[in-house]
Design a protein around this motif. Sequence first.
Motif, mmCIF file in Angstrom:
data_model
loop_
_atom_site.group_PDB
_atom_site.id
_atom_site.type_symbol
_atom_site.label_atom_id
_atom_site.label_comp_id
_atom_site.label_asym_id
_atom_site.label_seq_id
_atom_site.Cartn_x
_atom_site.Cartn_y
_atom_site.Cartn_z
ATOM 1 N N LEU A 175 41.172 48.083 98.714
ATOM 2 C CA LEU A 175 40.438 49.053 97.909
ATOM 3 C C LEU A 175 41.272 49.592 96.754
ATOM 4 O O LEU A 175 40.732 49.918 95.681
ATOM 5 N N HIS A 176 42.585 49.691 96.956
ATOM 6 C CA HIS A 176 43.459 50.206 95.892
ATOM 7 C C HIS A 176 43.735 49.160 94.816
ATOM 8 O O HIS A 176 43.738 49.484 93.621
ATOM 9 N N LEU A 177 43.956 47.919 95.230
ATOM 10 C CA LEU A 177 44.459 46.914 94.286
ATOM 11 C C LEU A 177 43.365 46.114 93.603
ATOM 12 O O LEU A 177 43.603 45.535 92.540
ATOM 13 N N LEU A 178 42.175 46.047 94.196
ATOM 14 C CA LEU A 178 41.101 45.262 93.615
ATOM 15 C C LEU A 178 40.112 46.165 92.906
ATOM 16 O O LEU A 178 40.160 47.397 93.033
ATOM 17 N N SER A 179 39.225 45.551 92.137
ATOM 18 C CA SER A 179 38.163 46.320 91.495
ATOM 19 C C SER A 179 37.254 46.914 92.564
ATOM 20 O O SER A 179 37.319 46.545 93.739
ATOM 21 N N ARG A 180 36.385 47.840 92.157
ATOM 22 C CA ARG A 180 35.533 48.509 93.144
ATOM 23 C C ARG A 180 34.659 47.489 93.891
ATOM 24 O O ARG A 180 34.575 47.521 95.122
ATOM 25 N N ARG A 181 34.046 46.606 93.155
ATOM 26 C CA ARG A 181 33.184 45.610 93.810
ATOM 27 C C ARG A 181 33.998 44.622 94.623
ATOM 28 O O ARG A 181 33.660 44.308 95.770
ATOM 29 N N GLY A 182 35.111 44.141 94.012
ATOM 30 C CA GLY A 182 35.952 43.186 94.739
ATOM 31 C C GLY A 182 36.566 43.800 95.986
ATOM 32 O O GLY A 182 36.655 43.151 97.045
ATOM 33 N N GLY A 183 37.000 45.054 95.883
ATOM 34 C CA GLY A 183 37.574 45.714 97.042
ATOM 35 C C GLY A 183 36.566 45.905 98.152
ATOM 36 O O GLY A 183 36.876 45.720 99.337
ATOM 37 N N LEU A 184 35.318 46.244 97.785
ATOM 38 C CA LEU A 184 34.285 46.436 98.798
ATOM 39 C C LEU A 184 33.960 45.120 99.507
ATOM 40 O O LEU A 184 33.800 45.083 100.743
ATOM 41 N N LEU A 185 33.884 44.029 98.744
ATOM 42 C CA LEU A 185 33.630 42.723 99.356
ATOM 43 C C LEU A 185 34.778 42.303 100.259
ATOM 44 O O LEU A 185 34.556 41.750 101.356
ATOM 45 N N ALA A 186 36.023 42.564 99.816
ATOM 46 C CA ALA A 186 37.175 42.190 100.632
ATOM 47 C C ALA A 186 37.210 42.985 101.934
ATOM 48 O O ALA A 186 37.530 42.449 103.003
ATOM 49 N N VAL A 187 36.886 44.277 101.860
ATOM 50 C CA VAL A 187 36.863 45.114 103.065
ATOM 51 C C VAL A 187 35.790 44.628 104.029
ATOM 52 O O VAL A 187 36.010 44.548 105.257
ATOM 53 N N ALA A 188 34.606 44.287 103.491
ATOM 54 C CA ALA A 188 33.536 43.784 104.362
ATOM 55 C C ALA A 188 33.954 42.481 105.042
ATOM 56 O O ALA A 188 33.730 42.292 106.251
ATOM 57 N N GLY A 189 34.583 41.561 104.296
ATOM 58 C CA GLY A 189 35.045 40.312 104.891
ATOM 59 C C GLY A 189 36.114 40.534 105.941
ATOM 60 O O GLY A 189 36.116 39.873 106.994
ATOM 61 N N THR A 190 37.028 41.454 105.649
ATOM 62 C CA THR A 190 38.083 41.766 106.613
ATOM 63 C C THR A 190 37.490 42.360 107.887
ATOM 64 O O THR A 190 37.908 42.025 109.011
ATOM 65 N N ALA A 191 36.514 43.238 107.766
ATOM 66 C CA ALA A 191 35.881 43.841 108.941
ATOM 67 C C ALA A 191 35.152 42.792 109.767
ATOM 68 O O ALA A 191 35.231 42.784 111.014
ATOM 69 N N VAL A 192 34.429 41.882 109.107
ATOM 70 C CA VAL A 192 33.717 40.816 109.828
ATOM 71 C C VAL A 192 34.711 39.925 110.563
ATOM 72 O O VAL A 192 34.510 39.547 111.731
#
Length: 412
Positions: A101-118
Amino acid sequence: MNSLTPTTRALARCLHLLVAGLLAPAAVRALTGDTAHAGAVAGVCAAMAGVYAVGPLTPAVSASRRAAAWWLAALGSVWLLLLALTPDGVWLAFPLYFLQLHLLSRRGGLLAVAGTAVAAITAFAAHRGGFSPALAVGPALGAAVAVAVVWGYQALYRESEGRRRLIEELTVTRADLAAAQHTAGVLAERERLAREIHDTLAQGLSSIQLLLRAAERALPGRPEAAAAHVVQARQAAVGNLAEARRFVAALTPPALEGTTLAGALERLCATTSAQHPVAVRFHRTGPPRSLPTAVEVALLRIAQSALSNTVRHARATTGEVTLSHADGGVRLDVVDDGTGFDPGRLPAPDPAAGGFGIAAMRARARSLGGTLVLESSPGRGTALSARFPVDAPDQDAGAPDGDIVTPHENEA
């Protein structure tokens, strides 16, 4: 660690400690327990620690989203390997949320967090041998908390930056305003000094020059007349020296000390008549009233300047000075029977030739909310009228600019 959204050093250290605090127990449990692939788990933990250490030590990661994305991809790959080996890897998803969330853009960070959670939920279910909603609560809740905290922090940071820029702009504006006020004060004081010098020292020197010139013309045939002119010049010099001393000390003009404005004007007319070949008479109309000091000084200076013009330029034989008190104001009229002038053909003010008298009178009238009217034509003399309101508040400190009515200009 530093990121594209600046964080404090304390937050960066806490994140480092969190990663270390999650990797070390996972490696220790793998080595001390009967976990399969214990050596591989410990090695992957060490590898993940090494990859993680590259981020804080590489300035490009915090300066470029592209470099940050590559680093997060490498870190995520090692984490997925650890997740496949041990369920303890699920806990490392939480610091990964913050990094993404800190290093990526807002959209990219949200997608990365969702993938990590899955990925965390899937791997945890695989290690448990089955899926249940309770397994998804931890990673999903951690992702939601991370998103709320990071986005909240970023919003606070943007607001703080906006306020900081606003404060800087206000500081710069205040400095500019202070500089502008200082400049305006300097210019106003310079204008005041110019008026005082013109109406006192310059007029006095002009009078002395005229008297000495008259004494020069009287010599050698009329030594008594020349001596009289010299005595008058000396008296004028004494008076101007007193004016200069009081001018420097910002005191009341000596002509107004111990007398009224009417008395000072009457004495000015008598002195002018005695020193120059112009018969000047003084009149007062209306019941006398108390005037602010600033108004009295302005009226006296305007009378001095007007009579100086009469003596130097008008070639007049008579003059009239009238002080009129009326309801709501006071008026000064100065009239002569001189040659007059053409208002449309006045030369511009010149430091060598003069021409600043009318400008000084205008400025005096304007500074106290008064009006100045000049009327003249060739061969028909000159009339000046200055009027000041005396019911305006705080006349001594100056009032808002008033209109200057000038149908005709004047000389000097």
